[in-house]
Write a protein that holds these residues in place. Sequence first.
Motif, PDB file in Angstrom:
ATOM      1  N   VAL A 173       0.742  -1.032   0.002  1.00 46.48           N
ATOM      2  CA  VAL A 173       0.025  -0.108  -0.038  1.00 46.48           C
ATOM      3  C   VAL A 173       0.907   1.202   0.100  1.00 46.48           C
ATOM      4  CG1 VAL A 173      -1.847   1.392   1.234  1.00 46.48           C
ATOM      5  CG2 VAL A 173      -1.832  -1.157   1.206  1.00 46.48           C
ATOM      6  N   LEU A 174       2.118   1.282   0.798  1.00 48.62           N
ATOM      7  CA  LEU A 174       2.889   2.275   0.853  1.00 48.62           C
ATOM      8  C   LEU A 174       3.530   2.707  -0.380  1.00 48.62           C
ATOM      9  CD1 LEU A 174       6.481   2.737   1.226  1.00 48.62           C
ATOM     10  CD2 LEU A 174       4.629   4.429   1.766  1.00 48.62           C
ATOM     11  N   ARG A 175       3.914   1.335  -1.039  1.00 50.77           N
ATOM     12  CA  ARG A 175       4.537   1.351  -2.730  1.00 50.77           C
ATOM     13  C   ARG A 175       3.583   2.074  -3.523  1.00 50.77           C
ATOM     14  NH1 ARG A 175       8.882  -0.810  -5.056  1.00 50.77           N
ATOM     15  NH2 ARG A 175       8.845  -1.196  -7.129  1.00 50.77           N
ATOM     16  N   GLU A 176       2.322   1.671  -3.380  1.00 49.58           N
ATOM     17  CA  GLU A 176       1.399   2.471  -4.463  1.00 49.58           C
ATOM     18  C   GLU A 176       1.362   3.983  -3.852  1.00 49.58           C
ATOM     19  OE1 GLU A 176      -3.256   2.039  -5.440  1.00 49.58           O
ATOM     20  OE2 GLU A 176      -2.432   0.229  -4.259  1.00 49.58           O
ATOM     21  N   ARG A 177       1.349   4.348  -2.996  1.00 48.80           N
ATOM     22  CA  ARG A 177       1.042   5.796  -2.685  1.00 48.80           C
ATOM     23  C   ARG A 177       2.434   6.437  -3.060  1.00 48.80           C
ATOM     24  NH1 ARG A 177      -0.421   9.595   2.572  1.00 48.80           N
ATOM     25  NH2 ARG A 177       0.704  11.293   2.122  1.00 48.80           N
ATOM     26  N   TYR A 178       3.567   5.656  -2.604  1.00 55.38           N
ATOM     27  CA  TYR A 178       4.974   6.546  -3.225  1.00 55.38           C
ATOM     28  C   TYR A 178       4.931   6.608  -4.695  1.00 55.38           C
ATOM     29  CZ  TYR A 178       9.842   6.656  -3.670  1.00 55.38           C
ATOM     30  OH  TYR A 178      11.382   6.881  -3.579  1.00 55.38           O
ATOM     31  N   TYR A 179       4.731   5.681  -5.440  1.00 53.47           N
ATOM     32  CA  TYR A 179       4.613   5.918  -7.040  1.00 53.47           C
ATOM     33  C   TYR A 179       3.404   6.573  -7.422  1.00 53.47           C
ATOM     34  CZ  TYR A 179       8.810   3.270  -7.396  1.00 53.47           C
ATOM     35  OH  TYR A 179      10.004   2.836  -7.456  1.00 53.47           O
ATOM     36  N   ASP A 180       2.186   6.953  -6.867  1.00 56.22           N
ATOM     37  CA  ASP A 180       1.350   7.720  -6.972  1.00 56.22           C
ATOM     38  C   ASP A 180       1.795   9.431  -6.610  1.00 56.22           C
ATOM     39  OD1 ASP A 180      -0.453   5.808  -7.684  1.00 56.22           O
ATOM     40  OD2 ASP A 180      -1.594   5.741  -6.188  1.00 56.22           O
ATOM     41  N   GLY A 181       2.691   9.420  -5.957  1.00 59.54           N
ATOM     42  CA  GLY A 181       3.238  10.681  -5.699  1.00 59.54           C
ATOM     43  C   GLY A 181       4.337  11.195  -6.436  1.00 59.54           C
ATOM     44  N   ILE A 182       5.318  11.809  -5.744  1.00 60.07           N
ATOM     45  CA  ILE A 182       6.526  12.504  -6.439  1.00 60.07           C
ATOM     46  C   ILE A 182       7.322  11.322  -6.876  1.00 60.07           C
ATOM     47  CG2 ILE A 182       7.992  12.375  -4.459  1.00 60.07           C
ATOM     48  CD1 ILE A 182       8.727  15.259  -5.012  1.00 60.07           C
ATOM     49  N   ALA A 183       7.449  10.135  -6.427  1.00 60.75           N
ATOM     50  CA  ALA A 183       8.311   9.118  -7.054  1.00 60.75           C
ATOM     51  C   ALA A 183       8.025   8.881  -8.306  1.00 60.75           C
ATOM     52  CB  ALA A 183       8.073   7.957  -6.292  1.00 60.75           C
ATOM     53  N   SER A 184       6.924   9.033  -8.866  1.00 58.15           N
ATOM     54  CA  SER A 184       6.469   8.990 -10.379  1.00 58.15           C
ATOM     55  C   SER A 184       7.185   9.887 -11.147  1.00 58.15           C
ATOM     56  CB  SER A 184       5.187   8.769 -10.464  1.00 58.15           C
ATOM     57  OG  SER A 184       4.503   9.970 -10.343  1.00 58.15           O
TER      58      SER A 184
END
Length: 447
Positions: free
Chosen positions: A327-338
């Motif tokens: 779930v954290l990974r999904e939020r991470y890549y939904d945000g600035i990481a992408s």
Amino acid sequence: MQARPRPAVVSALVGLVLVVAAMVVPLLLDEDVRVHFPPLHAWWGPRLDPLVLVAVAAGVLLWSALPRLCLELPWRVVVVLTTFAGWLWTCALGLSDGRYGFARVYGRTSEYPHDAQTVRDVPAMLREFVERIPSSAPDNWHTHVAGHPPGALLSFVLLDRLGVQDPFWIAMVVVTVGATSVAAVLLTLDLLGSRDLARRAAPWLALAPLVVWAGVSADWYFAAVAAWGLYLLARAATSRGPRAWAQGVAAGLLLGWCVYLSYGLVLLGVLALTVLWLATRTSRAGGQVASPRALGWRALPWALGGALVVTAAFSAFGFHWWEAYPVLRERYYDGIASERSYGYWVWANLAAWTFTAGVAVWAAFPATADAARRRVPLAVLAAGGLTTIALATLSGMSKAEVERIWLPFTIWVVAVPALLPDRWQRPLLASQVVLALLAQTLLVTRW
């Protein structure tokens, strides 16, 4: 200590070129790498407050006195003195911006204290933790709480319950706890058979440039927990009987807690295995080569047991690490990481890390590689730390901000210049002090 100048110079130049490339490539490609001062999460902001002179004086004093004192004073005094020196150097730099230098971080809504002060029911918080990670959740956690397991939040909830709510004093608690990581590393080096080298390493631990970020990052607290866990693991692996069992379980409890402080600290397994491997070749008596029946790996089941106790406790209250991470990974890549290119950050991370480790560490890499082949504990532990860093940057879960994220790994690497010849020690140690002062006075770090 013997070392050839040419490999050291070439290695140092590689580090410098990496830093320059990380600064220049985004300009040449006209690419927004989503930080203001690539490769650091910082802004260019030169300033000269009179308090900077206090930091300069502290740096000069520690540079001039600490190496000699660490060679001459009794060992226990050296451990205490070096820990205090690291704490003093951190405070001197952080307070060069005044009280605000520390308070500015922990007063933000994105930091742990803000969410910690809203927690009224800890069991309920743990049960609901995963569902509040996504940014789309109605009552989602703020950036840092969402990006870490609940152990990090619980640590600040504890501070809140103890009445430590002022951002400045929260920072001072983190700085003080984090400073003890220096003692843990020194004691581990001594235990694994390298007291003389530990004495030489001590000033490098206290004066590492990483203190610029240690003073304003909870990852410094994480580094201390990890370092003490690894020290206890080393003790368990070099002891016998019930004491070894107890120390092994205690090591597992601390290292297990680390995994619930930061998802990335699962990589501490590399350093833990490094410690156990070294312990199989070191006797408790004084660092002599042990027999093939050395205790070493016997500590592993006890440490795993301690870590499983931590996992069971969190699971009993409804938080499951393995459910939260995706779930954290999904939020991470939904945000600035992408928006941060893997192709850039997979190597630019190492340039950012260079600001915390120093070019002196790069200069020591050839000597470190040679010493690791000879199983010198300082070099082998540094190799373990570098391996965790390599895995972290390859994972893609560390895109920028590694100047703070990698503190728990970096503390095991920064002392490798102690492997270099005596005539190099003073000038290279001075370069560490100068780098820290320049980073503090020319940059406004995001942390």
